[in-house]
Design a protein around this motif. Sequence first.
Motif, PDB file in Angstrom:
ATOM      1  N   ARG A  25       0.828  -1.218   0.000  1.00  0.00           N
ATOM      2  CA  ARG A  25       0.000   0.000   0.000  1.00  0.00           C
ATOM      3  C   ARG A  25       0.866   1.273   0.000  1.00  0.00           C
ATOM      4  NH1 ARG A  25      -2.270  -3.892  -1.238  1.00  0.00           N
ATOM      5  NH2 ARG A  25      -4.188  -4.762  -0.364  1.00  0.00           N
ATOM      6  N   ALA A  61      -0.064   4.419   2.524  1.00  0.00           N
ATOM      7  CA  ALA A  61      -0.583   3.964   3.824  1.00  0.00           C
ATOM      8  C   ALA A  61       0.345   4.331   4.976  1.00  0.00           C
ATOM      9  CB  ALA A  61      -0.834   2.467   3.795  1.00  0.00           C
ATOM     10  N   GLY A  62       1.125   5.401   4.797  1.00  0.00           N
ATOM     11  CA  GLY A  62       1.958   5.904   5.899  1.00  0.00           C
ATOM     12  C   GLY A  62       3.325   5.252   5.947  1.00  0.00           C
ATOM     13  N   MET A  63       3.925   5.389   7.081  1.00  0.00           N
ATOM     14  CA  MET A  63       5.242   4.795   7.304  1.00  0.00           C
ATOM     15  C   MET A  63       5.104   3.275   7.293  1.00  0.00           C
ATOM     16  SD  MET A  63       7.897   6.476   7.599  1.00  0.00           S
ATOM     17  CE  MET A  63       7.667   8.058   8.339  1.00  0.00           C
ATOM     18  N   ASP A  64       6.120   2.596   6.819  1.00  0.00           N
ATOM     19  CA  ASP A  64       6.096   1.132   6.923  1.00  0.00           C
ATOM     20  C   ASP A  64       6.254   0.791   8.395  1.00  0.00           C
ATOM     21  OD1 ASP A  64       7.034  -1.609   7.170  1.00  0.00           O
ATOM     22  OD2 ASP A  64       7.102  -1.591   4.983  1.00  0.00           O
ATOM     23  N   LEU A  65       5.142   0.384   9.001  1.00  0.00           N
ATOM     24  CA  LEU A  65       5.116   0.234  10.463  1.00  0.00           C
ATOM     25  C   LEU A  65       6.072  -0.837  10.952  1.00  0.00           C
ATOM     26  CD1 LEU A  65       1.286   0.628  11.089  1.00  0.00           C
ATOM     27  CD2 LEU A  65       3.100   2.339  11.330  1.00  0.00           C
ATOM     28  N   GLU A  66       6.182  -1.905  10.207  1.00  0.00           N
ATOM     29  CA  GLU A  66       7.081  -2.970  10.652  1.00  0.00           C
ATOM     30  C   GLU A  66       8.531  -2.538  10.536  1.00  0.00           C
ATOM     31  OE1 GLU A  66       4.145  -6.322   8.889  1.00  0.00           O
ATOM     32  OE2 GLU A  66       6.252  -6.872   8.969  1.00  0.00           O
ATOM     33  N   PHE A  69       9.252   0.927  12.732  1.00  0.00           N
ATOM     34  CA  PHE A  69       9.136   0.923  14.191  1.00  0.00           C
ATOM     35  C   PHE A  69       9.568  -0.387  14.842  1.00  0.00           C
ATOM     36  CE2 PHE A  69       5.833   4.058  12.883  1.00  0.00           C
ATOM     37  CZ  PHE A  69       6.531   5.164  13.310  1.00  0.00           C
ATOM     38  N   TRP A 108      -6.116   4.704  -0.065  1.00  0.00           N
ATOM     39  CA  TRP A 108      -5.711   4.849   1.340  1.00  0.00           C
ATOM     40  C   TRP A 108      -4.629   5.921   1.522  1.00  0.00           C
ATOM     41  CZ3 TRP A 108      -9.236   2.018   3.571  1.00  0.00           C
ATOM     42  CH2 TRP A 108      -9.602   0.765   3.075  1.00  0.00           C
ATOM     43  N   SER A 134      -3.858   7.851  12.047  1.00  0.00           N
ATOM     44  CA  SER A 134      -4.176   6.636  12.800  1.00  0.00           C
ATOM     45  C   SER A 134      -3.184   6.315  13.914  1.00  0.00           C
ATOM     46  CB  SER A 134      -4.223   5.456  11.820  1.00  0.00           C
ATOM     47  OG  SER A 134      -3.004   5.378  11.111  1.00  0.00           O
ATOM     48  N   PHE A 138      -2.315   2.866  17.312  1.00  0.00           N
ATOM     49  CA  PHE A 138      -1.272   1.947  17.768  1.00  0.00           C
ATOM     50  C   PHE A 138      -0.432   2.554  18.888  1.00  0.00           C
ATOM     51  CE2 PHE A 138       0.114   3.774  13.728  1.00  0.00           C
ATOM     52  CZ  PHE A 138       1.390   4.245  13.979  1.00  0.00           C
TER      53      PHE A 138
HETATM   54  N1  ACO Z   1       3.261  -0.491   7.004  1.00  0.00           N
HETATM   55  C1  ACO Z   1       3.660  -1.725   6.660  1.00  0.00           C
HETATM   56  N2  ACO Z   1       2.916  -2.566   5.911  1.00  0.00           N
HETATM   57  C2  ACO Z   1       1.724  -2.127   5.503  1.00  0.00           C
HETATM   58  C3  ACO Z   1       1.239  -0.853   5.813  1.00  0.00           C
HETATM   59  C4  ACO Z   1       2.073  -0.015   6.602  1.00  0.00           C
HETATM   60  N3  ACO Z   1       1.734   1.241   6.915  1.00  0.00           N
HETATM   61  N4  ACO Z   1       0.022  -0.700   5.280  1.00  0.00           N
HETATM   62  C5  ACO Z   1      -0.259  -1.850   4.635  1.00  0.00           C
HETATM   63  N5  ACO Z   1       0.777  -2.716   4.777  1.00  0.00           N
HETATM   64  C6  ACO Z   1       0.884  -4.082   4.257  1.00  0.00           C
HETATM   65  C7  ACO Z   1       0.043  -5.067   5.029  1.00  0.00           C
HETATM   66  O1  ACO Z   1       0.668  -5.480   6.213  1.00  0.00           O
HETATM   67  C8  ACO Z   1      -0.092  -6.170   4.009  1.00  0.00           C
HETATM   68  O2  ACO Z   1       1.120  -6.892   3.962  1.00  0.00           O
HETATM   69  P1  ACO Z   1       1.102  -8.503   3.741  1.00  0.00           P
HETATM   70  O3  ACO Z   1       0.564  -8.684   2.351  1.00  0.00           O
HETATM   71  O4  ACO Z   1       2.526  -8.891   3.882  1.00  0.00           O
HETATM   72  O5  ACO Z   1       0.183  -9.062   4.780  1.00  0.00           O
HETATM   73  C9  ACO Z   1      -0.207  -5.397   2.698  1.00  0.00           C
HETATM   74  O6  ACO Z   1       0.368  -4.129   2.940  1.00  0.00           O
HETATM   75  C10 ACO Z   1      -1.632  -5.186   2.270  1.00  0.00           C
HETATM   76  O7  ACO Z   1      -2.331  -4.633   3.359  1.00  0.00           O
HETATM   77  P2  ACO Z   1      -3.818  -5.096   3.760  1.00  0.00           P
HETATM   78  O8  ACO Z   1      -4.062  -4.640   5.147  1.00  0.00           O
HETATM   79  O9  ACO Z   1      -4.012  -6.542   3.464  1.00  0.00           O
HETATM   80  O10 ACO Z   1      -4.640  -4.234   2.694  1.00  0.00           O
HETATM   81  P3  ACO Z   1      -6.110  -3.649   2.781  1.00  0.00           P
HETATM   82  O11 ACO Z   1      -6.337  -3.034   1.462  1.00  0.00           O
HETATM   83  O12 ACO Z   1      -7.080  -4.678   3.274  1.00  0.00           O
HETATM   84  O13 ACO Z   1      -6.062  -2.500   3.925  1.00  0.00           O
HETATM   85  C11 ACO Z   1      -5.124  -0.511   4.925  1.00  0.00           C
HETATM   86  C12 ACO Z   1      -5.359  -1.311   3.641  1.00  0.00           C
HETATM   87  C13 ACO Z   1      -6.456  -0.026   5.531  1.00  0.00           C
HETATM   88  C14 ACO Z   1      -4.287   0.690   4.481  1.00  0.00           C
HETATM   89  C15 ACO Z   1      -4.375  -1.365   5.972  1.00  0.00           C
HETATM   90  O14 ACO Z   1      -3.274  -2.032   5.325  1.00  0.00           O
HETATM   91  C16 ACO Z   1      -3.825  -0.565   7.116  1.00  0.00           C
HETATM   92  O15 ACO Z   1      -4.531  -0.294   8.058  1.00  0.00           O
HETATM   93  N6  ACO Z   1      -2.531  -0.147   7.014  1.00  0.00           N
HETATM   94  C17 ACO Z   1      -1.928   0.675   8.026  1.00  0.00           C
HETATM   95  C18 ACO Z   1      -2.371   2.126   7.868  1.00  0.00           C
HETATM   96  C19 ACO Z   1      -1.749   2.986   8.956  1.00  0.00           C
HETATM   97  O16 ACO Z   1      -2.314   3.126  10.021  1.00  0.00           O
HETATM   98  N7  ACO Z   1      -0.549   3.518   8.676  1.00  0.00           N
HETATM   99  C20 ACO Z   1       0.280   4.181   9.641  1.00  0.00           C
HETATM  100  C21 ACO Z   1      -0.011   5.641   9.704  1.00  0.00           C
HETATM  101  S1  ACO Z   1       0.916   6.406  10.999  1.00  0.00           S
HETATM  102  C22 ACO Z   1       2.458   6.650  10.374  1.00  0.00           C
HETATM  103  O17 ACO Z   1       2.654   6.728   9.170  1.00  0.00           O
HETATM  104  C23 ACO Z   1       3.590   6.883  11.349  1.00  0.00           C
END
Ligand code: ACO
Length: 267
Positions: A25, A61-66, A69, A108, A134, A138
């Motif tokens: 994403r 979808a923002g920073m790669d959380l894994e 962090f 997203w 968001s 977390f």
């Molecule tokens: N960091 C790392 N991996 C991510 C992130 C993220 N921010 N967002 C999505 N992915 C990964 C998922 O883990 C998944 O990986 P996998 O295939 O190895 O299991 C893949 O991308 C697809 O994600 P899904 O959740 O299956 O996709 P879906 O379309 O159903 O949902 C959504 C999308 C809503 C964006 C969801 O992935 C999500 O909630 N992501 C996190 C969003 C978020 O809160 N980001 C952090 C913001 S704060 C900051 O940036 C510091």
Amino acid sequence: MEYEYIELSVEDDVGKITLDRAEKRNAIVPELALEVTDALERIEDEIRVLVLEGNGSAFCAGMDLEKRFYETRQEGPRAFYEAGRKTGSMFTTLFDYNRPTVAKIDGWTFGAGYCLQAVCDFAVTTEESVFGLSEINFGIIPGGGAMWAAVNTMNRRKALYYTSTGESFTGATAEELGAVTTAVPEDKLEETTDELIESLAEKNPIAMQFNTAVLERVRYMDFHEALDYERGKSEEMKYYQQDEWVDEGIGQFKEREYKPGLESYDE
Ligand code: ACO
């Protein structure tokens, strides 16, 4: 530099950077941030407008959380700091960019992705896109520019609400909040973005650069400071333009070739 996480193209004076990590994403890893920064610097002199978008179902979808962090925690504080620095450079390069920047959002958009669109000058989104600050979900607060992004794209009450609840909102709501420039039905995204790009690209490029830079500064000034600053900056801008605005902008008006209230002069 070879790009792994983005696609870059330049066509008709318009640069396009596409985040290309759809399977995650378009979540930001330091390498992606470095590539965006490199691409921005590489094409700045050859373009008039920059568009930033994401492949697949997300803008970002923002920073790669894994990786950001979890994995950097294993590597220690230095690695954590360096990762933040690289992402920060992407945001500041975009914010300070000397060409108008347009975020084209179809999907997203969370946290650091929200910040990414906020540091662009313009944001065009589909009504169905989903936005969110968001971090609270977390257990932390928006950082790395995202809190700034919240409070600078919506009013204090709404910024507090969305950062405190982590509740997501649609592109249509983002437009009502003033968080994006405009929200349109999905089938109008391309056309609306292209119209905006065309409008920006036909303007005097020096005026365009000064417009954004001066607006950002005077927001924080009182009226008298702003008046002085705007006068000074206007004179500096006119110097760099070598009076093109008088010769052409006013000149074409004098010849009744166009109506400045309704359109631009012909460069
Ligand atoms: N960091 C790392 N991996 C991510 C992130 C993220 N921010 N967002 C999505 N992915 C990964 C998922 O883990 C998944 O990986 P996998 O295939 O190895 O299991 C893949 O991308 C697809 O994600 P899904 O959740 O299956 O996709 P879906 O379309 O159903 O949902 C959504 C999308 C809503 C964006 C969801 O992935 C999500 O909630 N992501 C996190 C969003 C978020 O809160 N980001 C952090 C913001 S704060 C900051 O940036 C510091």
